[in-house]
Structures are given as C-alpha cells and as structure tokens.
Design an enzyme around this catalytic site. Structure first.
Site, PDB file in Angstrom:
ATOM      1  N   ASN A  13      39.228  15.358  35.205  1.00  0.00           N
ATOM      2  CA  ASN A  13      38.540  15.165  33.925  1.00  0.00           C
ATOM      3  C   ASN A  13      37.476  14.108  34.186  1.00  0.00           C
ATOM      4  OD1 ASN A  13      37.650  14.565  31.386  1.00  0.00           O
ATOM      5  ND2 ASN A  13      39.604  13.738  30.633  1.00  0.00           N
ATOM      6  N   LYS A  15      35.210  13.064  32.292  1.00  0.00           N
ATOM      7  CA  LYS A  15      34.854  12.284  31.095  1.00  0.00           C
ATOM      8  C   LYS A  15      33.323  12.169  30.998  1.00  0.00           C
ATOM      9  CE  LYS A  15      39.362  10.153  31.344  1.00  0.00           C
ATOM     10  NZ  LYS A  15      40.244   9.034  31.080  1.00  0.00           N
ATOM     11  N   HIS A  98      42.492  15.412  24.025  1.00  0.00           N
ATOM     12  CA  HIS A  98      42.569  14.216  24.871  1.00  0.00           C
ATOM     13  C   HIS A  98      42.713  12.964  23.999  1.00  0.00           C
ATOM     14  CE1 HIS A  98      41.599  11.104  27.750  1.00  0.00           C
ATOM     15  NE2 HIS A  98      41.969  11.970  28.674  1.00  0.00           N
ATOM     16  N   GLU A 100      41.421  10.155  24.192  1.00  0.00           N
ATOM     17  CA  GLU A 100      40.166   9.471  23.861  1.00  0.00           C
ATOM     18  C   GLU A 100      39.490  10.131  22.658  1.00  0.00           C
ATOM     19  OE1 GLU A 100      38.583   9.647  27.813  1.00  0.00           O
ATOM     20  OE2 GLU A 100      40.111   8.202  28.437  1.00  0.00           O
ATOM     21  N   GLY A 176      43.396   5.046  32.380  1.00  0.00           N
ATOM     22  CA  GLY A 176      42.315   4.145  32.760  1.00  0.00           C
ATOM     23  C   GLY A 176      42.739   2.683  32.827  1.00  0.00           C
ATOM     24  N   SER A 216      46.163   7.333  35.266  1.00  0.00           N
ATOM     25  CA  SER A 216      46.104   6.519  36.491  1.00  0.00           C
ATOM     26  C   SER A 216      46.793   7.172  37.688  1.00  0.00           C
ATOM     27  CB  SER A 216      46.673   5.119  36.244  1.00  0.00           C
ATOM     28  OG  SER A 216      45.904   4.442  35.259  1.00  0.00           O
TER      29      SER A 216
HETATM   30  P1  13P Z   1      42.657   8.053  34.538  1.00  0.00           P
HETATM   31  O1  13P Z   1      43.140   8.884  35.686  1.00  0.00           O
HETATM   32  O2  13P Z   1      41.311   7.441  34.760  1.00  0.00           O
HETATM   33  O3  13P Z   1      43.691   7.068  34.085  1.00  0.00           O
HETATM   34  O4  13P Z   1      42.456   9.076  33.313  1.00  0.00           O
HETATM   35  C1  13P Z   1      43.453   9.950  33.015  1.00  0.00           C
HETATM   36  C2  13P Z   1      42.939  10.889  32.012  1.00  0.00           C
HETATM   37  O5  13P Z   1      42.684  10.524  30.877  1.00  0.00           O
HETATM   38  C3  13P Z   1      42.726  12.273  32.417  1.00  0.00           C
HETATM   39  O6  13P Z   1      42.436  13.063  31.326  1.00  0.00           O
END
Ligand code: 13P
Length: 255
Positions: A13, A15, A98, A100, A176, A216
């Site tokens: 992802n 982002k 997601h 976020e 994250g 993570s």
């Molecule tokens: P990270 O791997 O950066 O923690 O993000 C995970 C995530 O939100 C994947 O959709």
C-alpha cells in the site's frame, strides 16, 4: 485450519507516495526481484500511478490495485473515482476501509460496506481493512470491534462474491508506528476474523479466505508473522516503498 487451502498475498500500500517517474523506477526495480514469487504480489498505488503501474506490470506476476473507490457508479462527486473507472483500466484490486480513511476522511462501517458493494459489482477484488485502536485493545474489546467491522463490511455480500475479498487485519496502533503486533497477537485476531467469516459463510469459505496482517510489517519481522497459521500474507505500507525490503517480505511469504 489448513494454510495450504489459501493463497498468501503480499500487497504493497503505497499510500500518498511516489510521483510517476518515482513509481516507474520502483516498479522496474521490483519486477525482476519478485518474478519467481510463490505468493500473490500486489501493488496498490495512488490513482495517478495506476496507468503507469498497469503498463509496466503487463505480462508479469505483479497485480495492480487502487487505494480506495467511491460507492456510486457515477455522478456529481467532485474529486472521486468510481469502481467502474478502475475496472475499465484493468485494475484488479482495491483497498477499502483503511484505518487512515476511517481516521481522516470520515469513513464509517456503512460507507465501507457501500464501497465494498460497488467494487464487487464492478468486478474488482477487495482488500478489506479492519482493526482496533489502541484504547480499544486496552479496554479488551478488540474482538468486538474487529468482528463488527467485518460483519458490517460484508453485509449483502454473497458466498460467491466472498471469493473476491481478502481481509487485512491492521491494528491501528501498529500502522506506521514501528510497533508491530506480536506474531501471537496477529494470529489470534486473524483466527478470530476467520471464525466470524465461518459463522456467516461456513467453515470451508472461511478456511479458503486469505486474511493478511498489516502494521509495521518489514523485512525483519515478516518471517515470524507469516509463519503463523492464520496469517496469509501482509498489507505493507512503508516497507513496500523499497524494492529490496518488499522482496524480502515476498520471499518470506513464498516459503
Ligand atoms: P506500515 O507498514 O507503514 O505500518 O503501514 C501499514 C499499512 O497501513 C498498510 O495498509
């Protein structure tokens, strides 16, 4: 529970990262590195990179996904992208729900369900994200939250359509932050999600469903997480932006 019944999928992802030239460079680097993967490999990229990604991955084992879609077929929704628009391009996957989007863009269980419906109607495959906040875990309601999110998202989804859904368990506190769920925590919630799916669709459907972990996951911890019986791959944020790190995770899922 038999892990051999389902396909492990490693999905990146990206982002809100990568301009088109940056996307091109990353995909070109990644292509030869993951070409022998024994798991599914997906990259979910910003809308502006979809055409580039589709073009560059033609004839390879890398599938392309978007990071969201709107629930309406078309209409007056300035700035939005429909599932039909994605499907027409040749996009195969879309991430929905997601954390976020839930956290910053007003996404609710209801809009997640509407988007899931729209994506399925357009013929797309869905990576459905569920996960609890830190305070919810600390209060001991992780299963209630994740169960509710899963059930709400799957409202009106038929058993046949379920075959086009992958669930990604992403504890919000692990995204994250560098704080990963332990392998046992990830497995425990993934297993719980499978029991929820089994109650709705039967054990065989649940046993065949790919349930990823995300939050993570990186080149160092992927082996341990992916070795868990109910962890069928990962949804990778930060580490998907570096081809060698993403490849290490793909290799871990290919074992
Ligand atoms: P990270 O791997 O950066 O923690 O993000 C995970 C995530 O939100 C994947 O959709």
């Amino acid at each position: 529970m038999n892990k051999a019944l389902r396909q492990a999928i490693i999905a990146g992802n990206w982002k809100m990262n990568k301009t088109r030239p940056e996307a091109k460079a990353l995909i070109e680097e990644l292509k030869p590195m993951v070409k022998d993967a024994a798991c599914g490999v997906v990259i979910c990229v910003p809308y502006t990179n979809l055409e580039t990604a589709l073009e560059l991955t033609k004839g390879t084992n890398i599938k392309v996904g978007a990071e969201n879609c709107h629930w309406a077929k078309s209409g007056a929704f300035t700035g939005e992208i429909s599932a039909d628009m994605l499907a027409e391009m040749g996009v195969e996957y879309v991430i929905i729900g997601h954390s976020e989007r839930r956290q910053y863009f007003g996404e609710t269980d209801q809009t997640v369900n509407q988007r899931v419906r729209a994506a399925l109607d357009a013929g797309l495959k869905v990576i459905l994200c569920v996960g609890e906040l830190l305070e919810q875990r600390e209060t001991g309601i992780t299963e209630e939250i994740v169960g509710m999110q899963t059930k709400a998202a799957l409202l009106g989804v038929s058993a046949e359509e379920l075959g086009r859904i992958v669930i990604a368990y992403e504890p919000v506190w692990a995204i994250g932050t560098g704080k990963t769920a332990t392998a046992e925590q990830a497995n425990e919630v993934n297993h719980y999600i499978r029991t929820v799916v089994a109650k709705l669709y039967g054990q065989a459907a649940a046993d065949g469903m790919t349930i990823q972990y995300g939050g993570s996951m990186n080149a160092k911890n992927a082996d341990e997480l992916l070795a868990q019986p109910d962890v069928d791959g990962g949804l990778i944020g930060g580490a998907s932006l570096k081809a060698p790190d993403f490849t290490t995770i793909v290799n871990a899922a290919s074992k």
